[in-house]
Design an enzyme around this catalytic site. Sequence first.
Site, PDB file in Angstrom:
ATOM      1  N   LYS A  72       0.837  -1.209   0.000  1.00 42.36           N
ATOM      2  CA  LYS A  72       0.000   0.000   0.000  1.00 42.36           C
ATOM      3  C   LYS A  72       0.862   1.244   0.000  1.00 42.36           C
ATOM      4  O   LYS A  72       1.925   1.275   0.619  1.00 42.36           O
ATOM      5  CB  LYS A  72      -0.850  -0.042   1.284  1.00 42.36           C
ATOM      6  N   LYS A 108       5.208   2.568  -2.955  1.00 42.14           N
ATOM      7  CA  LYS A 108       5.042   3.981  -3.301  1.00 42.14           C
ATOM      8  C   LYS A 108       5.314   4.166  -4.780  1.00 42.14           C
ATOM      9  O   LYS A 108       6.142   3.446  -5.355  1.00 42.14           O
ATOM     10  CB  LYS A 108       6.040   4.828  -2.505  1.00 42.14           C
TER      11      LYS A 108
HETATM   12  N1  GLU Z   1       0.292   8.856   0.474  1.00 46.03           N
HETATM   13  C1  GLU Z   1      -0.158   8.662   1.801  1.00 46.03           C
HETATM   14  C2  GLU Z   1       1.007   8.342   2.722  1.00 46.03           C
HETATM   15  O1  GLU Z   1       2.122   8.697   2.444  1.00 46.03           O
HETATM   16  C3  GLU Z   1      -1.301   7.682   1.887  1.00 46.03           C
HETATM   17  C4  GLU Z   1      -0.991   6.264   1.538  1.00 46.03           C
HETATM   18  C5  GLU Z   1      -2.238   5.377   1.469  1.00 46.03           C
HETATM   19  O2  GLU Z   1      -3.288   5.804   1.854  1.00 46.03           O
HETATM   20  O3  GLU Z   1      -2.076   4.250   0.993  1.00 46.03           O
HETATM   21  O4  GLU Z   1       0.849   7.794   3.766  1.00 46.03           O
END
Ligand code: GLU
Length: 473
Positions: A72, A108
């Site tokens: 995620k 990411k």
């Molecule tokens: N981009 C956000 C973070 O850095 C959210 C990641 C997500 O919700 O999967 O945590």
Amino acid sequence: MGGKGSRLSFSQSVDHMADRAFRALQLEEGVASAIKACNEVYQVRFPVEIRGRLEVFTGWRAVHSTHRLPAKGGIRFAPIVDQDEVEALAALMTYKCAIVNAPFGGSKGGLRIDPTQYDRGEMQRITRRFARELARKDLLDPATNVPAPDVGTGEREMAWIADTYKHLHPEDINYAACVTGKPVTHGGIAGRKEATGLGVVFALREFFRHPEDVRAAGLDGGLGDKQVIVQGLGNVGYHAARVLDEQDNARIIAVIERDGAVCNEAGLSIERLHQHLCEHGGVKGFPDAIYHEEGAGVLEMPCDILIPAALEAQIHEGNAERIQARLIVEAANGPVTFEADEILRRRGITILPDAYVNAGGVTVSYFEWVRNLAHIRFGRMEKRFEEVRGEHILEALRTITDQPIPDFIRQELARGPSELDLVRSGLDDTMRSAYQELREVYLSNDRVDDLRTAAYVVAIEKIARSYLDVGVY
Ligand code: GLU
């Protein structure tokens, strides 16, 4: 990207911070290396026709860990993104998810693009093409890899990504769970947009519930009237600052944005400043405030709480010695470099670390993913039942006490929870429990002398346990 004059890259900086926890845990070298390694990085180049000419875009998706699936993490659209950055951010996602018990691996993505240079239609074509490239490699899939918003992306991009996946996999009944942060009208969950910012506030409120921790940071009392400086009024900084200003009576004495900073000792109205920012594209010219063209210098102004909510490496070797805040709350990912962190530790400045503080986003993403897989809105089954139960309690109170019940209690008791109520309560509970967990480690382990190391210890213990229990094959 480790920061001005830093010898370390962003991912090395994250690894060095994790190393403190590995040392504290005295984990076997091999296990430490297995946890730290980024499992996989995919780089893609694809052409899109823009205004009659072909333009080639470069994007990445890093998968740091898969001890839990799906992996995620957000996708950022920014002019400066590279492989090292997405690897570092993917690693932070692994630790973050473990800290808040979101059962995911860490991932990411990034696309090198300046979104201000393209119109809506162009952005849609570029985003959909990137999504197709990711889906081809199982890097967009409800079971294996679930992106979300990050810097430069939001609900709009997530809706396009979800729709692209749906067209590629019309037979997948769980298609909506392939990405989180979608608009509520397209399978999103109420409260996801403001979740990261609100999570920052819940983290701060929990910190202030522990007077010993507050005193150790050189502060006292509650959040009310604390002088706060916020860097970045994007999705995270805006919601955090607005709630601190409107609900906690904190005084936001400065806001730093791309075009400079605005300061007012008496406190800025965040709602009005945000409106100004949306209308004029910057903070310059905001009435009732002193404008400084050199925004970075404002990080060094005296204040109680400094909230960097923009990009990584904002507090570095070059300015860490001059930071005057007592408490730094890392709403952004990696805003303090490893070298700066060493300086701030020596100077006794308390840091609430990113992997904990900004985990509210992925926490609510978890709720959204579960909601999509369950195909039902949270609270749908029990809302009326709770209302009827509330009415019965009121009825019982009326017969027993004969006392008038204040209106606000009557209304609250006879109200079933909405999805937003449940999301907020789940987020609040998550941020509270996670702080208590890392505080416990901080207080009980002699080898842990700051909250960041404590957060990494909490995360690494869980990840290591999952590796050791299952074994490696
Ligand atoms: N981009 C956000 C973070 O850095 C959210 C990641 C997500 O919700 O999967 O945590």
